[in-house]
Design a protein around this motif. Structure first.
Motif, PDB file in Angstrom:
ATOM      1  N   GLY A 129      54.911  18.020  30.511  1.00 34.87           N
ATOM      2  CA  GLY A 129      53.480  18.224  30.271  1.00 34.87           C
ATOM      3  C   GLY A 129      53.116  18.815  28.937  1.00 34.87           C
ATOM      4  N   GLY A 130      54.101  19.386  28.223  1.00 30.52           N
ATOM      5  CA  GLY A 130      53.797  19.935  26.902  1.00 30.52           C
ATOM      6  C   GLY A 130      52.745  21.016  26.950  1.00 30.52           C
ATOM      7  N   LEU A 131      51.722  20.892  26.115  1.00 32.51           N
ATOM      8  CA  LEU A 131      50.692  21.939  26.016  1.00 32.51           C
ATOM      9  C   LEU A 131      49.844  22.046  27.282  1.00 32.51           C
ATOM     10  N   TRP A 132      49.943  21.056  28.195  1.00 29.30           N
ATOM     11  CA  TRP A 132      49.154  21.106  29.421  1.00 29.30           C
ATOM     12  C   TRP A 132      49.774  22.007  30.486  1.00 29.30           C
ATOM     13  N   GLN A 133      50.916  22.606  30.170  1.00 34.07           N
ATOM     14  CA  GLN A 133      51.491  23.603  31.069  1.00 34.07           C
ATOM     15  C   GLN A 133      50.802  24.951  30.824  1.00 34.07           C
ATOM     16  N   PHE A 134      50.019  25.382  31.770  1.00 35.41           N
ATOM     17  CA  PHE A 134      49.318  26.668  31.630  1.00 35.41           C
ATOM     18  C   PHE A 134      50.257  27.813  31.969  1.00 35.41           C
ATOM     19  N   THR A 135      50.233  28.851  31.130  1.00 36.74           N
ATOM     20  CA  THR A 135      50.993  30.075  31.411  1.00 36.74           C
ATOM     21  C   THR A 135      50.039  31.256  31.343  1.00 36.74           C
ATOM     22  N   GLU A 136      50.263  32.253  32.191  1.00 36.89           N
ATOM     23  CA  GLU A 136      49.381  33.415  32.245  1.00 36.89           C
ATOM     24  C   GLU A 136      49.390  34.193  30.937  1.00 36.89           C
ATOM     25  N   THR A 137      50.528  34.214  30.276  1.00 42.31           N
ATOM     26  CA  THR A 137      50.648  34.895  28.982  1.00 42.31           C
ATOM     27  C   THR A 137      51.216  33.919  27.965  1.00 42.31           C
ATOM     28  N   PRO A 138      50.796  34.023  26.704  1.00 46.56           N
ATOM     29  CA  PRO A 138      51.328  33.120  25.675  1.00 46.56           C
ATOM     30  C   PRO A 138      52.823  33.337  25.469  1.00 46.56           C
ATOM     31  N   GLN A 139      53.533  32.242  25.247  1.00 45.72           N
ATOM     32  CA  GLN A 139      54.970  32.300  25.029  1.00 45.72           C
ATOM     33  C   GLN A 139      55.283  31.872  23.602  1.00 45.72           C
ATOM     34  N   LYS A 140      56.075  32.670  22.932  1.00 47.22           N
ATOM     35  CA  LYS A 140      56.393  32.428  21.533  1.00 47.22           C
ATOM     36  C   LYS A 140      57.015  31.036  21.346  1.00 47.22           C
ATOM     37  N   GLY A 141      56.514  30.324  20.336  1.00 42.96           N
ATOM     38  CA  GLY A 141      57.048  29.010  20.028  1.00 42.96           C
ATOM     39  C   GLY A 141      56.540  27.907  20.925  1.00 42.96           C
ATOM     40  N   ARG A 142      55.540  28.212  21.758  1.00 49.26           N
ATOM     41  CA  ARG A 142      55.030  27.209  22.692  1.00 49.26           C
ATOM     42  C   ARG A 142      53.512  27.224  22.708  1.00 49.26           C
ATOM     43  N   ILE A 143      52.897  26.074  22.524  1.00 54.78           N
ATOM     44  CA  ILE A 143      51.449  25.948  22.535  1.00 54.78           C
ATOM     45  C   ILE A 143      50.992  25.699  23.962  1.00 54.78           C
ATOM     46  N   GLY A 144      49.977  26.424  24.400  1.00 55.11           N
ATOM     47  CA  GLY A 144      49.467  26.258  25.747  1.00 55.11           C
ATOM     48  C   GLY A 144      47.963  26.115  25.763  1.00 55.11           C
ATOM     49  N   VAL A 145      47.392  26.093  26.955  1.00 56.18           N
ATOM     50  CA  VAL A 145      45.947  25.955  27.107  1.00 56.18           C
ATOM     51  C   VAL A 145      45.393  27.214  27.755  1.00 56.18           C
ATOM     52  N   TYR A 146      44.087  27.445  27.570  1.00 57.31           N
ATOM     53  CA  TYR A 146      43.429  28.568  28.215  1.00 57.31           C
ATOM     54  C   TYR A 146      42.962  28.156  29.611  1.00 57.31           C
ATOM     55  N   ARG A 147      42.633  29.130  30.423  1.00 60.92           N
ATOM     56  CA  ARG A 147      42.400  28.890  31.848  1.00 60.92           C
ATOM     57  C   ARG A 147      41.260  27.908  32.121  1.00 60.92           C
ATOM     58  N   SER A 148      40.199  27.972  31.350  1.00 57.66           N
ATOM     59  CA  SER A 148      38.999  27.181  31.645  1.00 57.66           C
ATOM     60  C   SER A 148      38.982  25.802  30.990  1.00 57.66           C
ATOM     61  N   VAL A 149      40.040  25.441  30.305  1.00 61.95           N
ATOM     62  CA  VAL A 149      40.007  24.208  29.529  1.00 61.95           C
ATOM     63  C   VAL A 149      39.821  22.982  30.423  1.00 61.95           C
ATOM     64  N   MET A 150      38.999  22.055  29.930  1.00 62.78           N
ATOM     65  CA  MET A 150      38.764  20.772  30.590  1.00 62.78           C
ATOM     66  C   MET A 150      39.062  19.663  29.592  1.00 62.78           C
ATOM     67  N   THR A 151      39.424  18.502  30.086  1.00 66.76           N
ATOM     68  CA  THR A 151      39.674  17.378  29.183  1.00 66.76           C
ATOM     69  C   THR A 151      38.375  16.962  28.513  1.00 66.76           C
ATOM     70  N   ASN A 152      38.487  16.487  27.289  1.00 65.25           N
ATOM     71  CA  ASN A 152      37.326  15.986  26.547  1.00 65.25           C
ATOM     72  C   ASN A 152      37.164  14.480  26.694  1.00 65.25           C
TER      73      ASN A 152
END
Length: 558
Positions: A38-61
């Motif tokens: 899933g790459g950046l679509w994997q949500f994590t509660e806290t940011p992880q170094k070296g990995r781009i994630g999404v914020y909780r409320s994000v919706m697809t555009n």
């Protein structure tokens, strides 16, 4: 011929690449540094170094019908715009359906990719990886880089004098997860892109005040078009793109600006873009105008400098007692695992042939998937790229000579320079390719571009939907390599899948969407039929229809 293919990353591009490799008889090995797809679509509660994630409320555009893979539609009861969790579930279902997980090595980092000593003759690559501290070196016939362009945080603090003296908290949006912790604060969000707009709205629910600073302004559109249909399905059509091509650039821009301003006057809201004739600042946000109208978000110009507690803007206005500053200044592309000569040559997708292949390689065995800024959904574009790449790898499709590749890349760069875009070699791509044009361009290389005039003769109902309806990915499964027998049905029923999750209270039947005015359609149909007749009139005899069907018309593309 390429057999073994290394794939870097198991996000949307990586998953599509694995499937396409299998479809074309190749042997893929995908390296994923995390423990899931899933790459950046994997949500994590806290940011992880070296990995781009999404914020909780994000919706697809982009809506589900525009976003899906070409042979794997979303479930019909799935919402039209999705939370990150719903999209991740879709990707998991896709991987499970096509048995892709067997080809992924999780928690494996790609350390380096370099040319084999005999690359000129073999086109092979040496790939060094590390898993749980154990390093491995393998030889592959081809490499597909699927790590995208959201790789490295872009935080230009040098552009904001005084930030080092600011006593409040400041950070990049990469660290943001939700509005908790901002209760009662005065928050400054720097950057009015999609992320900046989302965060300003999100934080305004709990903060005392939110300021949204923008350097160049932004056009804001809603996910909902006229009559309530998904905006990308209403606007992303072959018909509208044809009209845009026929009109002078300035005229097309003015007409679109007028259409966008029908929702709200961007000048009155302080959002009107500074640079005219540019759509680089187009964002989707359903709530931002309402927040501005209600005063929970205030738009400000670019920040000139910071003091210990305040922000001074370019119009010399000052906002005091700022508690937190969030920089939504985007990301840059970086490929640290590539050898230095390749890193320099691939800093921007504009340096690649069709935004995919490095033009200077003796053998076309390295390709980038999803490394493109597109005015539309990236997922179907990445899939189409992967379909073409894998056919180039297995020898079913050939690239032009190196000299032509280099010439076309130079031609594209010159075209951008003429438009006033000077940072074309930047790591951060700021130009968006038009969705339909780019998809058709790659589809033509692959041999799957729909032949619209022929469709009007052979299947008028389908042709009507292909030309006037949304340019969904199913269109590129109607013919040619990878043809999907259910593609026609998927196109004809796409609006039904849009309505399914909406009609939770049954009422009388509602009409199908009128994405193009009826009078325009009435004029356009005779024009297309006339064009088709002219084509038939001047075709060589060998190209005319026979009793047993068309002889070579199926290869004639417009």
């Amino acid at each position: 011929m390429v057999r073994r293919v290394a794939i870097v990353g198991a996000g949307v591009s990586g998953l599509a690449s694995i499937k396409c490799c299998l479809d074309e008889g190749l042997e893929p090995t995908c390296f994923e540094k995390s423990d899931g797809i899933g790459g950046l679509w994997q949500f994590t509660e806290t940011p992880q170094k070296g990995r781009i994630g999404v914020y909780r409320s994000v919706m697809t555009n982009t809506s589900k019908e525009m976003t899906c893979f070409s042979d794997f539609p979303f479930p019909e009861d799935c919402p039209n715009y999705l939370r990150h969790s719903a999209l991740l579930e879709y990707l998991r279902a896709y991987a499970k359906h096509f048995c892709l997980l067997d080809y992924i090595r999780f928690q494996t980092t790609v350390c380096s990719i370099r040319k084999h000593p005999h690359f000129t003759a073999t086109g092979q690559w040496v790939v060094d990886t590390e898993t749980n501290g154990e390093q491995t070196s393998e030889i592959f016939d081809g490499v597909m880089v699927c790590s995208g362009h959201y790789a490295e945080i872009n935080l230009p603090l040098d552009s904001f004098p005084g930030i080092e003296n600011f006593k409040g908290r400041y950070f990049h949006s990469w660290e943001y997860r939700d509005q908790k912790g901002f209760e009662g604060q005065k928050v400054l969000v720097v950057g009015a892109g999609n992320t900046g707009g989302d965060l300003a709205v999100d934080i305004s629910r709990t903060a005392a005040k939110v300021f949204l600073s923008t350097r160049s302004g932004a056009w804001v559109i809603s996910r909902i078009s006229e009559a309530g249909w998904p905006v990308d399905m209403a606007w992303t059509t072959r018909f509208y793109e044809l009209i845009e091509k026929l009109l002078p650039e300035g005229t097309a821009y003015k007409l679109m600006a007028k259409k966008i301003n029908r929702w709200f006057n961007h000048e009155n809201y302080g959002l009107i873009p500074v640079k005219s004739n540019s759509w680089t600042s187009l964002i989707l946000n359903d709530e931002l105008p309402s927040c501005i109208l209600c005063g929970t978000v205030t738009v400000k110009p670019n920040v000139k400098r910071f003091t210990d507690t305040s922000a001074v803007f370019e119009d010399e206005t000052v906002e005091e007692n700022i508690d937190t500053v969030i920089f939504t200044t985007g990301y840059s592309a970086t490929f640290p695992f590539l050898e230095e000569s390749l890193r320099d040559a691939c800093r921007s997708s504009t340096s690649l042939y069709k935004h995919i292949f490095p033009p200077h390689l003796e053998k076309p065995t390295l390709a980038f998937v999803g490394f493109i800024a597109l005015a539309g959904p990236i997922l179907p574009a990445a899939e189409l790229q992967a379909r073409w790449i894998t056919r180039v790898f297995n020898g079913s499709s050939e690239l032009p000579p190196m000299s032509r590749l280099i010439s076309e890349v130079a031609k594209r760069k010159n075209a951008l320079l003429k438009k006033g875009i000077t940072d074309i070699s930047s790591k951060k791509d700021k130009t968006r390719m038009k969705f339909v044009s780019y998809m058709d361009e790659i589809a033509a290389c692959l041999g799957v571009k729909p032949n619209v005039p022929l469709l009007f003769l052979s299947d008028p109902k389908l042709a009507w939907m292909v030309f006037f309806g949304p340019c969904t990915s199913y269109q590129y499964r109607l013919t040619g390599p990878g043809k999907w027998r259910e593609a026609r049905g998927a196109i004809l029923t796409q609006w039904d899948r849009v309505l399914k999750p909406l009609k939770t209270r049954v009422v009388e039947d509602s009409p199908q969407p009128a994405t193009v005015p009826h009078w325009v359609k009435a004029l356009a149909l005779p024009i297309f039929l006339g064009a088709a007749l002219i084509i038939l009139k001047y075709l060589p005899p060998a190209w005319l229809p026979r009793r047993n069907g068309w002889s070579v018309l199926s290869s004639f593309h417009v």
